[in-house]
Design a protein around this motif. Structure first.
Motif, PDB file in Angstrom:
ATOM      1  N   GLY A  14       0.854  -1.180   0.000  1.00 16.92           N
ATOM      2  CA  GLY A  14       0.000   0.000   0.000  1.00 16.92           C
ATOM      3  C   GLY A  14       0.884   1.221   0.000  1.00 16.92           C
ATOM      4  O   GLY A  14       1.632   1.448   0.951  1.00 16.92           O
ATOM      5  N   GLY A  15       0.834   1.989  -1.046  1.00 20.70           N
ATOM      6  CA  GLY A  15       1.767   3.110  -1.186  1.00 20.70           C
ATOM      7  C   GLY A  15       1.133   4.476  -1.150  1.00 20.70           C
ATOM      8  O   GLY A  15       1.673   5.420  -1.710  1.00 20.70           O
ATOM      9  N   GLY A  16       0.024   4.602  -0.471  1.00 21.29           N
ATOM     10  CA  GLY A  16      -0.667   5.886  -0.401  1.00 21.29           C
ATOM     11  C   GLY A  16      -0.154   6.785   0.710  1.00 21.29           C
ATOM     12  O   GLY A  16       0.992   6.679   1.163  1.00 21.29           O
ATOM     13  N   CYS A  19       1.188   5.141   3.935  1.00 24.37           N
ATOM     14  CA  CYS A  19       2.544   4.621   3.711  1.00 24.37           C
ATOM     15  C   CYS A  19       3.565   5.740   3.862  1.00 24.37           C
ATOM     16  O   CYS A  19       4.586   5.567   4.529  1.00 24.37           O
ATOM     17  CB  CYS A  19       2.632   3.997   2.320  1.00 24.37           C
ATOM     18  N   ASP A  43       2.462  -0.969  -4.578  1.00 22.78           N
ATOM     19  CA  ASP A  43       1.150  -0.364  -4.793  1.00 22.78           C
ATOM     20  C   ASP A  43       0.855  -0.420  -6.285  1.00 22.78           C
ATOM     21  O   ASP A  43       1.773  -0.289  -7.106  1.00 22.78           O
ATOM     22  CB  ASP A  43       1.113   1.092  -4.322  1.00 22.78           C
ATOM     23  N   ALA A  48       1.274   6.976  -6.493  1.00 24.78           N
ATOM     24  CA  ALA A  48       0.819   7.162  -5.111  1.00 24.78           C
ATOM     25  C   ALA A  48       1.933   7.840  -4.310  1.00 24.78           C
ATOM     26  O   ALA A  48       3.122   7.603  -4.548  1.00 24.78           O
ATOM     27  CB  ALA A  48       0.454   5.822  -4.494  1.00 24.78           C
ATOM     28  N   THR A  61      10.498  -0.266  -5.283  1.00 27.60           N
ATOM     29  CA  THR A  61       9.042  -0.176  -5.424  1.00 27.60           C
ATOM     30  C   THR A  61       8.570  -1.111  -6.530  1.00 27.60           C
ATOM     31  O   THR A  61       9.319  -1.407  -7.473  1.00 27.60           O
ATOM     32  CB  THR A  61       8.580   1.259  -5.735  1.00 27.60           C
ATOM     33  N   ASP A  63       4.575  -2.746  -8.449  1.00 29.03           N
ATOM     34  CA  ASP A  63       3.118  -2.667  -8.514  1.00 29.03           C
ATOM     35  C   ASP A  63       2.460  -3.996  -8.133  1.00 29.03           C
ATOM     36  O   ASP A  63       1.247  -4.146  -8.196  1.00 29.03           O
ATOM     37  CB  ASP A  63       2.647  -2.217  -9.897  1.00 29.03           C
ATOM     38  N   HIS A  65       2.434  -6.816  -4.997  1.00 30.86           N
ATOM     39  CA  HIS A  65       2.927  -7.131  -3.647  1.00 30.86           C
ATOM     40  C   HIS A  65       3.625  -8.487  -3.570  1.00 30.86           C
ATOM     41  O   HIS A  65       4.463  -8.693  -2.704  1.00 30.86           O
ATOM     42  CB  HIS A  65       1.806  -7.029  -2.605  1.00 30.86           C
ATOM     43  N   GLU A  79       0.807  -4.203   5.926  1.00 37.35           N
ATOM     44  CA  GLU A  79      -0.243  -3.919   4.939  1.00 37.35           C
ATOM     45  C   GLU A  79      -1.004  -2.679   5.369  1.00 37.35           C
ATOM     46  O   GLU A  79      -1.547  -2.636   6.466  1.00 37.35           O
ATOM     47  CB  GLU A  79      -1.170  -5.134   4.829  1.00 37.35           C
ATOM     48  N   THR A  81      -3.246  -0.843   3.147  1.00 32.09           N
ATOM     49  CA  THR A  81      -4.252  -0.485   2.149  1.00 32.09           C
ATOM     50  C   THR A  81      -5.595  -0.249   2.834  1.00 32.09           C
ATOM     51  O   THR A  81      -5.769  -0.549   4.008  1.00 32.09           O
ATOM     52  CB  THR A  81      -4.428  -1.603   1.107  1.00 32.09           C
TER      53      THR A  81
END
Length: 124
Positions: A14-16, A19, A43, A48, A61, A63, A65, A79, A81
């Protein structure tokens, strides 16, 4: 719960925004000497803010997981997300040796880290 991250090789799913907040705290001076080794962030959205921050810090990084499972030495997946199905998917597919901190526990972890950071500032 914070102790589980002490110098532990981790990856984040989860890279928002969450994160990014977590990475900023973990990489701050307040946790110097006790920081986990952040191996990667995954992510689906490569734009993100957490993914971009990780990339700027030289952190791997992806896309997908499941790519994180192949990172050498990985011990913990965090995690973060907003999708409750992600943790279930990870639990089924992750290597047995890897511990999962799901989105509920990761929110508690962030709160604990923020408290520790405030204590550090107060004691300075």
């Amino acid at each position: 719960m914070i102790n589980i991250l002490d110098q532990t090789p981790i990856a984040i799913v989860g890279g928002g925004r969450f994160c990014r907040l977590l990475l900023e705290l973990l990489l701050s001076d307040q946790f110097s000497g006790h920081q986990p080794k952040i191996l990667g962030v995954a992510d689906l959205d490569d734009q993100a803010e957490g993914i971009q921050y990780a990339r700027d810090k030289g952190i791997y990084t992806t896309d997908n997981h499941e790519d994180l499972y192949r990172l050498k030495g990985l011990q913990v997946l965090v995690e973060v997300t907003n999708d409750s199905t992600v943790a279930k998917s990870i639990e089924k597919s992750k290597p047995k040796r890897v511990k999962l901190i799901d989105q509920v526990k990761s929110r508690t972890l962030l709160s604990l880290l923020q408290i520790e950071a405030e204590k550090f500032k107060t004691l300075e």
